[in-house]
Design a protein around this motif. Structure first.
Motif, PDB file in Angstrom:
ATOM      1  N   SER A   1       0.831  -1.197   0.000  1.00  0.00           N
ATOM      2  CA  SER A   1       0.000   0.000   0.000  1.00  0.00           C
ATOM      3  C   SER A   1       0.869   1.251   0.000  1.00  0.00           C
ATOM      4  CB  SER A   1      -0.935   0.023   1.215  1.00  0.00           C
ATOM      5  OG  SER A   1      -0.194   0.076   2.417  1.00  0.00           O
ATOM      6  N   GLU A   2       0.273   2.332  -0.482  1.00  0.00           N
ATOM      7  CA  GLU A   2       0.981   3.612  -0.538  1.00  0.00           C
ATOM      8  C   GLU A   2      -0.030   4.719  -0.756  1.00  0.00           C
ATOM      9  OE1 GLU A   2       4.347   5.876  -3.318  1.00  0.00           O
ATOM     10  OE2 GLU A   2       4.141   3.689  -3.405  1.00  0.00           O
ATOM     11  N   ARG A   3       0.208   5.851  -0.117  1.00  0.00           N
ATOM     12  CA  ARG A   3      -0.561   7.060  -0.409  1.00  0.00           C
ATOM     13  C   ARG A   3       0.212   7.806  -1.495  1.00  0.00           C
ATOM     14  NH1 ARG A   3      -1.459   9.580   4.682  1.00  0.00           N
ATOM     15  NH2 ARG A   3       0.619  10.464   4.474  1.00  0.00           N
ATOM     16  N   LEU A   4      -0.391   7.927  -2.648  1.00  0.00           N
ATOM     17  CA  LEU A   4       0.318   8.453  -3.810  1.00  0.00           C
ATOM     18  C   LEU A   4       0.459   9.972  -3.734  1.00  0.00           C
ATOM     19  CD1 LEU A   4      -1.332   6.277  -6.610  1.00  0.00           C
ATOM     20  CD2 LEU A   4       0.922   5.966  -5.546  1.00  0.00           C
ATOM     21  N   PHE A   5       1.577  10.432  -4.269  1.00  0.00           N
ATOM     22  CA  PHE A   5       1.837  11.876  -4.327  1.00  0.00           C
ATOM     23  C   PHE A   5       2.831  12.140  -5.450  1.00  0.00           C
ATOM     24  CE2 PHE A   5       4.421  15.601  -3.284  1.00  0.00           C
ATOM     25  CZ  PHE A   5       3.430  16.563  -3.119  1.00  0.00           C
ATOM     26  N   GLY A   6       2.528  13.113  -6.279  1.00  0.00           N
ATOM     27  CA  GLY A   6       3.468  13.525  -7.325  1.00  0.00           C
ATOM     28  C   GLY A   6       3.418  12.617  -8.529  1.00  0.00           C
TER      29      GLY A   6
END
Length: 545
Positions: free
Chosen positions: A527-532
């Motif tokens: 999992s990951e909180r996406l950014f950029g």
């Protein structure tokens, strides 16, 4: 100011990677509710003129409010308390050019009042003669099964009437050099300045495609200059939009798997050897920045399928859509509620502004093509409990059975629905999950459409919000994904002008999404909180770049 000798008419030129187009209606930033005639009328009266009148009355309050972080996204004009005479002129022009649209607003109010007072469960036939003259021939009256009266609008008829005003449409061209300089677009009208070129053409104009094809294919400067009616002063600015430097060549994915790129917010680009899919495009421009991101240069020359999840301005962004219109082969949109004021048809809207091959998709309906299929999945919540049907999650299933779902801002308020869906589609390998779970109140978007003012506590309870932790957890438990990406948070700074979002570590969406990441880690789910930006390639397994 500008050096007009840099480029010759015979030079082959490209547009610069930071050339922006702002679609305008009556000199306001165009979004979906400013295209459909009825919603445009209600927003001109209930949003634009209210903001303008407030600014004229007390510009200093606006100047102070736009500097206050908690006021981001509020109804405040960002001109430092200046340019009041130009705002007054804009008001006068609006009142003159939009007289019939404002009459339509009054007619909608009167029709609502008529139904409230006289539709008591008996036949509605006698009320047709009492419909305000402005709306006669454009509406049908009806009851729901609980005898609540309402009306539907024949939207195609309005698009073919005097109420659809292409004369109000134009667009700005200008160069963007940073993430922070743009005002919140729903509150500040677009006044001219020396760095902006305003072109008075309807948004369907093929000249827009002619111009933006030059991102990949050069044309002679003399040709592109000739198709726009420019004064010498305008041409000096126009010339700065071009370069003789060729862009880098896009490298098509030729692997046997699936290449996925995150472009920011809810924008995902998926590519196989045979098919390209772009979801909810809101794309950054190419300029120097400390934050790595994909830009228009990272899109191929053609997009096979562009998917729209729902009709909010951060998912249907004309600024991006018009810039890539020439690339798009097919647009897949959710089917609307056939004439409900709050749910204008995306298909009709996009057709009016020059798009072709628009496919309406319904819940649990599937489109199948060479190496994958797209299924419309029910999208819950996020629309303040209004009857809005133009919203879908998308399930993309690839030929080897790998499944990817784009849930956007859907709010899992009733997990039993997704349990029923799981019985049909099974587990999903990768889920993109929207967690902007605080959200603005109903009236932030839909207020201008309402004839009666909603009490503040009721307004505050009906949010434009995605999933919180518990709702996200339930969705994950139902579909058993191998990978969860949290997205559609509006975190990227280049989105602030349309989202007005600025988080801290204590913001509810950050706190709740952190809990989801912890939950996924405990369950051995990537999992990951996406950014950029982000690149994900799937072959035999998911490789996290």
């Amino acid at each position: 100011m500008y050096n007009s000798n840099q480029i010759k008419d015979t030079d082959l030129v490209y547009i610069k990677p930071n050339l922006a187009i702002e679609a305008l209606v009556d000199n306001w930033y165009a979004w979906a509710h400013l295209i459909s005639p009825a919603t445009a009328a209600m927003n001109i009266r209930g949003r634009h003129l209210k903001i303008i009148n407030s600014y004229i009355q007390n510009p200093k309050i606006h100047a102070s409010a736009v500097k206050t972080p908690k006021m981001l996204g509020g109804p405040f004009i960002d001109y430092e308390g200046k340019r009041v005479d130009e705002i007054k002129e804009l008001k006068e022009n609006t009142l003159e050019q939009c007289t019939d649209l404002l009459e339509m607003c009054t007619a909608i109010d009167d029709l609502n009042e008529l139904l409230k007072n006289e539709a008591k469960g008996y036949s509605l036939n006698s009320l047709y003669d009492k419909i305000p003259e402005v709306l006669k021939g454009y509406v049908e009256l009806f009851y729901d099964l609980n005898n609540n009266p309402s009306f539907r609008i024949y939207e195609p008829l309005l698009y073919n009437s005097k109420y659809y005003k292409e004369s109000l449409q134009s667009f700005n061209l200008f160069l963007i050099t940073d993430d922070d300089s743009r005002s919140f677009v729903l509150s500040t009208p677009k006044l001219a300045n020396e760095e902006i070129l305003q072109i008075k053409l309807p948004l369907k104009s093929p000249k827009i495609d002619d111009l933006f094809e030059m991102a990949d294919h050069p044309k002679k400067y003399g040709y592109i200059k000739s198709i726009f009616d420019l004064t010498p002063q305008q041409e000096a600015l126009f010339q700065t939009f071009f370069t003789t430097e060729a862009p880098s060549t896009y490298k098509k994915y030729m692997g046997e798997g699936i290449l996925t790129r995150y472009f920011g917010h809810a924008s995902i680009f998926v590519e196989t050897k045979e098919t390209t899919i772009l979801v909810d495009p809101v794309i950054s421009y190419g300029y120097e920045s400390d934050i790595s991101r994909f830009t228009y240069a990272d899109l191929p020359e053609a997009v096979d399928y562009l998917l729209i999840t729902h009709n909010h301005q951060d998912h249907v962004l004309f600024e991006t859509l018009l810039r890539i219109r020439h690339k798009v082969k097919n647009i897949v949109v959710p089917k609307s509620n056939s004439g409900a004021l709050q749910d204008p048809s995306l298909k009709l809207m996009l057709r009016q502004i020059g798009f072709k091959n628009i496919i309406e998709l319904e819940e649990m309906e599937t489109l199948t093509f060479k190496d994958c299929s797209i299924t419309g999945i029910p999208f819950l919540g996020e629309h303040s409990d209004l009857d809005v049907r133009s919203k879908l999650c998308h399930l993309v299933t690839f030929k080897d059975g790998y499944k990817m779902m784009f849930a956007a801002d859907s709010c899992n308020i009733q997990p039993r629905i997704y349990e029923k869906i799981h019985e049909i589609v099974g587990d999903i390998d990768m889920i993109f999950l929207g967690m902007e779970c605080e959200g603005a109140p109903l009236t932030w978007i839909y207020g201008p459409l309402m004839s009666y003012q909603l009490e503040r506590d009721k307004d505050a309870s009906r949010r434009l919000a995605g999933c919180d932790f518990e709702q996200s957890k339930a969705l994950i438990d139902i579909f058993n994904p191998k990978t969860v990406f949290i997205y559609a948070m509006g975190m990227e700074p280049w989105l602030k002008y349309i989202s007005s979002i600025k988080y801290t570590d204590e913001s509810k969406p950050i706190v709740e999404s952190n809990r989801v990441l912890e939950y996924c880690k405990a369950k051995n789910i990537d999992s990951e909180r996406l950014f950029g930006e982000k690149i994900i390639e799937y072959k035999q397994e998911i490789l996290m770049a």
